[in-house]
Design a protein around this motif. Sequence first.
Motif, mmCIF file in Angstrom:
data_model
loop_
_atom_site.group_PDB
_atom_site.id
_atom_site.type_symbol
_atom_site.label_atom_id
_atom_site.label_comp_id
_atom_site.label_asym_id
_atom_site.label_seq_id
_atom_site.Cartn_x
_atom_site.Cartn_y
_atom_site.Cartn_z
ATOM 1 N N LEU A 177 -7.528 5.677 6.778
ATOM 2 C CA LEU A 177 -6.163 5.342 6.377
ATOM 3 C C LEU A 177 -6.038 5.224 4.858
ATOM 4 O O LEU A 177 -5.033 5.631 4.276
ATOM 5 C CB LEU A 177 -5.707 4.047 7.047
ATOM 6 C CG LEU A 177 -5.384 4.167 8.532
ATOM 7 C CD1 LEU A 177 -5.222 2.780 9.149
ATOM 8 C CD2 LEU A 177 -4.130 5.006 8.752
ATOM 9 N N THR A 178 -7.052 4.692 4.218
ATOM 10 C CA THR A 178 -7.042 4.582 2.761
ATOM 11 C C THR A 178 -7.056 5.970 2.120
ATOM 12 O O THR A 178 -6.334 6.220 1.153
ATOM 13 C CB THR A 178 -8.241 3.745 2.281
ATOM 14 O OG1 THR A 178 -8.166 2.458 2.897
ATOM 15 C CG2 THR A 178 -8.238 3.577 0.781
ATOM 16 N N ALA A 179 -7.852 6.877 2.674
ATOM 17 C CA ALA A 179 -7.887 8.252 2.172
ATOM 18 C C ALA A 179 -6.524 8.927 2.374
ATOM 19 O O ALA A 179 -6.038 9.643 1.489
ATOM 20 C CB ALA A 179 -8.993 9.046 2.863
ATOM 21 N N TYR A 232 4.079 7.438 4.387
ATOM 22 C CA TYR A 232 3.395 6.532 3.463
ATOM 23 C C TYR A 232 3.627 5.076 3.868
ATOM 24 O O TYR A 232 2.684 4.286 3.938
ATOM 25 C CB TYR A 232 3.901 6.797 2.042
ATOM 26 C CG TYR A 232 3.234 5.958 0.977
ATOM 27 C CD1 TYR A 232 1.929 6.194 0.597
ATOM 28 C CD2 TYR A 232 3.941 4.950 0.335
ATOM 29 C CE1 TYR A 232 1.315 5.431 -0.392
ATOM 30 C CE2 TYR A 232 3.341 4.187 -0.654
ATOM 31 C CZ TYR A 232 2.033 4.433 -1.012
ATOM 32 O OH TYR A 232 1.437 3.669 -1.981
ATOM 33 N N ARG A 233 4.878 4.723 4.178
ATOM 34 C CA ARG A 233 5.181 3.354 4.607
ATOM 35 C C ARG A 233 4.453 3.005 5.900
ATOM 36 O O ARG A 233 3.923 1.905 6.047
ATOM 37 C CB ARG A 233 6.694 3.173 4.796
ATOM 38 C CG ARG A 233 7.456 3.088 3.498
ATOM 39 C CD ARG A 233 8.900 2.690 3.716
ATOM 40 N NE ARG A 233 9.625 3.500 4.688
ATOM 41 C CZ ARG A 233 10.278 4.619 4.408
ATOM 42 N NH1 ARG A 233 10.310 5.065 3.172
ATOM 43 N NH2 ARG A 233 10.913 5.276 5.359
ATOM 44 N N MET A 234 4.411 3.942 6.825
ATOM 45 C CA MET A 234 3.716 3.703 8.091
ATOM 46 C C MET A 234 2.216 3.528 7.858
ATOM 47 O O MET A 234 1.570 2.685 8.499
ATOM 48 C CB MET A 234 3.989 4.845 9.066
ATOM 49 C CG MET A 234 5.425 4.866 9.550
ATOM 50 S SD MET A 234 5.928 6.323 10.511
ATOM 51 C CE MET A 234 4.563 6.639 11.557
ATOM 52 N N THR A 235 1.663 4.298 6.942
ATOM 53 C CA THR A 235 0.236 4.193 6.622
ATOM 54 C C THR A 235 -0.070 2.843 5.980
ATOM 55 O O THR A 235 -1.068 2.194 6.323
ATOM 56 C CB THR A 235 -0.192 5.352 5.694
ATOM 57 O OG1 THR A 235 0.095 6.593 6.349
ATOM 58 C CG2 THR A 235 -1.661 5.273 5.352
ATOM 59 N N LEU A 236 0.791 2.401 5.058
ATOM 60 C CA LEU A 236 0.588 1.089 4.435
ATOM 61 C C LEU A 236 0.637 -0.026 5.477
ATOM 62 O O LEU A 236 -0.154 -0.972 5.422
ATOM 63 C CB LEU A 236 1.637 0.839 3.351
ATOM 64 C CG LEU A 236 1.528 1.698 2.095
ATOM 65 C CD1 LEU A 236 2.656 1.346 1.132
ATOM 66 C CD2 LEU A 236 0.178 1.541 1.427
ATOM 67 N N ALA A 237 1.545 0.085 6.431
ATOM 68 C CA ALA A 237 1.631 -0.925 7.488
ATOM 69 C C ALA A 237 0.372 -0.925 8.347
ATOM 70 O O ALA A 237 -0.142 -1.985 8.714
ATOM 71 C CB ALA A 237 2.867 -0.676 8.346
ATOM 72 N N ALA A 238 -0.146 0.254 8.659
ATOM 73 C CA ALA A 238 -1.368 0.345 9.458
ATOM 74 C C ALA A 238 -2.560 -0.235 8.702
ATOM 75 O O ALA A 238 -3.408 -0.913 9.292
ATOM 76 C CB ALA A 238 -1.636 1.804 9.844
ATOM 77 N N ILE A 239 -2.617 0.014 7.393
ATOM 78 C CA ILE A 239 -3.693 -0.559 6.582
ATOM 79 C C ILE A 239 -3.589 -2.078 6.576
ATOM 80 O O ILE A 239 -4.593 -2.781 6.717
ATOM 81 C CB ILE A 239 -3.653 0.003 5.140
ATOM 82 C CG1 ILE A 239 -4.095 1.470 5.142
ATOM 83 C CG2 ILE A 239 -4.530 -0.817 4.203
ATOM 84 C CD1 ILE A 239 -3.896 2.185 3.818
ATOM 85 N N ALA A 240 -2.385 -2.592 6.436
ATOM 86 C CA ALA A 240 -2.188 -4.047 6.428
ATOM 87 C C ALA A 240 -2.628 -4.661 7.755
ATOM 88 O O ALA A 240 -3.185 -5.761 7.778
ATOM 89 C CB ALA A 240 -0.734 -4.379 6.146
ATOM 90 N N ASP A 241 -2.401 -3.952 8.852
ATOM 91 C CA ASP A 241 -2.819 -4.457 10.163
ATOM 92 C C ASP A 241 -4.336 -4.482 10.312
ATOM 93 O O ASP A 241 -4.880 -5.351 10.989
ATOM 94 C CB ASP A 241 -2.223 -3.603 11.285
ATOM 95 C CG ASP A 241 -0.737 -3.815 11.451
ATOM 96 O OD1 ASP A 241 -0.201 -4.823 10.940
ATOM 97 O OD2 ASP A 241 -0.098 -2.956 12.098
#
Length: 67
Positions: A7-9, A35-44
């Motif tokens: 997800l970071t990549a 991008y927003r969805m990826t940031l949310a997944a990273i936060a989770d």
Amino acid sequence: MSDLERLTALRDRLEAVLNDAQTTPRDLSTVSREYRMTLAAIADLAPAAKGSPRDEIAARRAKRGAS
């Protein structure tokens, strides 16, 4: 490679596309959403910051609008 690393990549790649001057406005909206969805997944997936029980209670009260 872990999910968080993937997800970071992905986040880094999406940032590159967002910052590319050749990205069209149409593509920009789609990439922004991803991008927003990826940031949310990273936060989770990211480890939660440790706080005191008092901080946790205050955060819950603030979330529900209590004083």
